[in-house]
Write an enzyme that holds these catalytic residues in place. Sequence first.
Site, PDB file in Angstrom:
ATOM      1  N   ASP A   1      -0.352  39.672  49.750  1.00 55.55           N
ATOM      2  CA  ASP A   1       0.008  39.428  51.133  1.00 55.55           C
ATOM      3  C   ASP A   1       0.804  40.653  51.593  1.00 55.55           C
ATOM      4  O   ASP A   1       1.186  41.499  50.771  1.00 55.55           O
ATOM      5  CB  ASP A   1       0.850  38.152  51.219  1.00 55.55           C
ATOM      6  CG  ASP A   1       1.363  37.866  52.619  1.00 55.55           C
ATOM      7  OD1 ASP A   1       0.604  38.050  53.577  1.00 55.55           O
ATOM      8  OD2 ASP A   1       2.538  37.470  52.736  1.00 55.55           O
TER       9      ASP A   1
ATOM     10  N   ASP B   1       3.521  40.813  54.712  1.00 56.37           N
ATOM     11  CA  ASP B   1       4.886  40.574  55.170  1.00 56.37           C
ATOM     12  C   ASP B   1       5.686  39.768  54.160  1.00 56.37           C
ATOM     13  O   ASP B   1       5.301  38.672  53.764  1.00 56.37           O
ATOM     14  CB  ASP B   1       4.868  39.857  56.518  1.00 56.37           C
ATOM     15  CG  ASP B   1       4.239  40.713  57.596  1.00 56.37           C
ATOM     16  OD1 ASP B   1       4.579  41.903  57.672  1.00 56.37           O
ATOM     17  OD2 ASP B   1       3.396  40.196  58.351  1.00 56.37           O
TER      18      ASP B   1
ATOM     19  N   GLU C   1       9.810  40.901  57.781  1.00 58.87           N
ATOM     20  CA  GLU C   1      10.084  39.880  58.787  1.00 58.87           C
ATOM     21  C   GLU C   1      11.442  40.105  59.450  1.00 58.87           C
ATOM     22  O   GLU C   1      11.538  40.187  60.677  1.00 58.87           O
ATOM     23  CB  GLU C   1      10.025  38.486  58.156  1.00 58.87           C
ATOM     24  CG  GLU C   1       8.656  38.087  57.618  1.00 58.87           C
ATOM     25  CD  GLU C   1       7.610  37.855  58.703  1.00 58.87           C
ATOM     26  OE1 GLU C   1       7.899  38.078  59.894  1.00 58.87           O
ATOM     27  OE2 GLU C   1       6.486  37.459  58.358  1.00 58.87           O
TER      28      GLU C   1
ATOM     29  N   GLY D   1       0.472  34.139  61.983  1.00 60.60           N
ATOM     30  CA  GLY D   1      -0.033  35.043  63.009  1.00 60.60           C
ATOM     31  C   GLY D   1       0.950  35.273  64.145  1.00 60.60           C
ATOM     32  O   GLY D   1       1.553  34.326  64.663  1.00 60.60           O
TER      33      GLY D   1
ATOM     34  N   SER E   1      -1.283  39.233  59.614  1.00 65.83           N
ATOM     35  CA  SER E   1      -0.731  40.193  60.573  1.00 65.83           C
ATOM     36  C   SER E   1      -1.812  41.139  61.080  1.00 65.83           C
ATOM     37  O   SER E   1      -2.875  41.284  60.467  1.00 65.83           O
ATOM     38  CB  SER E   1       0.396  40.994  59.925  1.00 65.83           C
ATOM     39  OG  SER E   1       1.526  40.197  59.698  1.00 65.83           O
TER      40      SER E   1
ATOM     41  N   ALA F   1      -0.591  47.115  61.736  1.00 73.97           N
ATOM     42  CA  ALA F   1       0.726  46.880  61.161  1.00 73.97           C
ATOM     43  C   ALA F   1       0.653  46.806  59.646  1.00 73.97           C
ATOM     44  O   ALA F   1       1.498  47.361  58.930  1.00 73.97           O
ATOM     45  CB  ALA F   1       1.324  45.595  61.728  1.00 73.97           C
TER      46      ALA F   1
END
Length: 283
Positions: free
Chosen positions: A8, A10, A17, A51, A127, A131
């Site tokens: 993943d 973030d 975050e 999201g 995301s 980014a």
Amino acid sequence: MSPALIFDCDGVLADTERYGHLPAFNETFAEVGLPVRWSDADYARYVQIGGGKERMASLLTPELVAAAGLPTDPGEQAAMVADWHRRKTARYTAKVAAGAMPARPGIARIVEEAADAGWTLAVASTSAEPAVRAVLEHVVGADRARDFAVFAGDVVAHKKPAPDIYLLTLGGIGARAADVVVVEDSANGLRAARAAGLTTVVTVSTYTVAEDFTGAALVVSSLGDPDEKAQVIDDPHRLGIGPEVTLADLARLLHLDRPRPAPPTRPTPSAVPTPPRSHPHAR
């Protein structure tokens, strides 16, 4: 078939975050004149929505729409949220480029171990792709980042905790569920990966430390580095993790952990992710 390591983004690659997304959201709200400012406590709730556009859209209650003079037409609202999200993504990627978010311990180390051992590398995130790529390059370097297949943003209709992004990733990299280890940081991410039949390691992050990680093959504070050792939170397979989670630990989990098989179907992507430039462990 070589094993695969899927991250993943973030909270896993970097603590994005608190130091990236939250301030970028608030700066965007100020820019567009929206009377909303999220505190840490607020964001701990909103981060559970998969999201960025979805988090923004959840603000559009009848009361806020009326108070802020926002459009009521669903199509106009969707276009407005998309514009907000583009602005927010630009602010966020600028923060990444400025080095505002340090990499999480052990990520660069284990990526190099996996690349040297011939593992396939991928990122699966809800995301926005620009980014995600910005964070990936910041954490592992631009050259190594090209060895990753990136599946991000709106490439699937249903975001985590639905398994769609992981099912798409499996198909995209040509991997069997039995050969894949996922690194996640949230309960939603864990649920998505497990529903796809994937062995999942959780590295808890700022906003997820108190979540329920039942079903994870391993839960740790981080993957660990010499200056920040991994702290074991849950080790159901009794691996006896040392100060660093190693690639050998992850390989053992592939034999010890047996998630339920992934569904036989694959979601239809809404976009085609960019494949890695060459063989996954090419330098």
